[in-house]
Motif scaffolding. Sequence first.
Motif, short mmCIF file in Angstrom:
data_model
loop_
_atom_site.label_atom_id
_atom_site.label_comp_id
_atom_site.label_asym_id
_atom_site.label_seq_id
_atom_site.Cartn_x
_atom_site.Cartn_y
_atom_site.Cartn_z
N MET A 1 -8.83 -17.22 -5.83
CA MET A 1 -9.37 -16.08 -5.15
C MET A 1 -8.97 -16.10 -3.68
N LYS A 2 -8.74 -14.92 -3.14
CA LYS A 2 -8.39 -14.78 -1.73
C LYS A 2 -9.48 -14.00 -1.02
N TYR A 3 -9.53 -14.14 0.29
CA TYR A 3 -10.54 -13.49 1.11
C TYR A 3 -9.85 -12.73 2.23
N LEU A 4 -10.12 -11.45 2.31
CA LEU A 4 -9.49 -10.59 3.28
C LEU A 4 -10.44 -10.34 4.45
N LEU A 5 -9.93 -10.49 5.64
CA LEU A 5 -10.70 -10.29 6.86
C LEU A 5 -10.00 -9.19 7.67
N GLN A 6 -10.76 -8.17 8.07
CA GLN A 6 -10.21 -7.08 8.88
C GLN A 6 -10.95 -7.05 10.21
N ILE A 7 -10.18 -7.09 11.29
CA ILE A 7 -10.75 -7.06 12.65
C ILE A 7 -10.06 -5.94 13.42
N ASP A 8 -10.84 -5.03 13.99
CA ASP A 8 -10.32 -3.94 14.80
C ASP A 8 -11.08 -3.91 16.12
N PHE A 9 -10.40 -3.53 17.19
CA PHE A 9 -11.06 -3.45 18.49
C PHE A 9 -10.36 -2.42 19.38
N PRO A 10 -11.10 -1.85 20.32
CA PRO A 10 -10.49 -0.92 21.27
C PRO A 10 -9.42 -1.63 22.08
N TYR A 11 -8.28 -0.98 22.27
CA TYR A 11 -7.15 -1.61 22.95
C TYR A 11 -6.33 -0.53 23.64
N SER A 12 -6.06 -0.71 24.92
CA SER A 12 -5.35 0.31 25.69
C SER A 12 -3.88 -0.03 25.96
N GLY A 13 -3.39 -1.09 25.36
CA GLY A 13 -1.98 -1.41 25.48
C GLY A 13 -1.74 -2.74 26.15
N PRO A 14 -0.51 -3.19 26.13
CA PRO A 14 0.72 -2.49 25.74
C PRO A 14 0.86 -2.35 24.23
N PHE A 15 1.76 -1.48 23.82
CA PHE A 15 2.01 -1.23 22.40
C PHE A 15 3.49 -1.47 22.08
N GLY A 16 3.80 -1.45 20.79
CA GLY A 16 5.19 -1.60 20.35
C GLY A 16 5.77 -2.95 20.69
N HIS A 17 7.03 -2.94 21.12
CA HIS A 17 7.74 -4.19 21.43
C HIS A 17 7.04 -4.98 22.53
N GLU A 18 6.47 -4.28 23.49
CA GLU A 18 5.76 -4.96 24.58
C GLU A 18 4.53 -5.70 24.05
N PHE A 19 3.85 -5.10 23.06
CA PHE A 19 2.69 -5.75 22.42
C PHE A 19 3.12 -7.06 21.78
N PHE A 20 4.18 -7.00 21.00
CA PHE A 20 4.63 -8.20 20.29
C PHE A 20 5.10 -9.28 21.26
N ALA A 21 5.76 -8.89 22.33
CA ALA A 21 6.20 -9.88 23.32
C ALA A 21 5.00 -10.52 24.01
N ALA A 22 3.99 -9.72 24.34
CA ALA A 22 2.81 -10.23 25.03
C ALA A 22 1.97 -11.15 24.14
N MET A 23 2.03 -10.94 22.83
CA MET A 23 1.18 -11.69 21.89
C MET A 23 1.91 -12.80 21.15
N LYS A 24 3.13 -13.10 21.54
CA LYS A 24 3.94 -14.09 20.83
C LYS A 24 3.26 -15.45 20.74
N GLU A 25 2.72 -15.93 21.84
CA GLU A 25 2.06 -17.24 21.85
C GLU A 25 0.80 -17.23 20.98
N LEU A 26 0.03 -16.15 21.07
CA LEU A 26 -1.18 -16.02 20.26
C LEU A 26 -0.82 -15.97 18.77
N ALA A 27 0.24 -15.25 18.44
CA ALA A 27 0.68 -15.16 17.04
C ALA A 27 1.03 -16.53 16.47
N ALA A 28 1.70 -17.34 17.26
CA ALA A 28 2.07 -18.69 16.82
C ALA A 28 0.82 -19.53 16.58
N ASP A 29 -0.17 -19.40 17.46
CA ASP A 29 -1.41 -20.15 17.30
C ASP A 29 -2.14 -19.72 16.01
#
Length: 91
Positions: A1-29
Amino acid sequence: MKYLLQIDFPYSGPFGHEFFAAMKELAADIANESGLVYKLWTENKDTQEAGGIYVFDNLDDANRYLAKHTERLESFGFTGTSLKCLSSMKR
């Protein structure tokens, strides 16, 4: 069995490629989280929201991550977070 977790929050940017670049370290963690099978990050510039969908292979790790990530979001100053944990997701 798997467990799905959904988290949403208000966010004003950056978006797109800038979002992914800004979150690279967090994504690795997050990728090293115990029990994590899959993660999908979401963003919506029109509604000013971001978040993620995470799949865990056990409920204990899903709940542990939920507590950890909620605390992390609050430390970043995010409020109004929406959280959902769907248990017993069958593959």
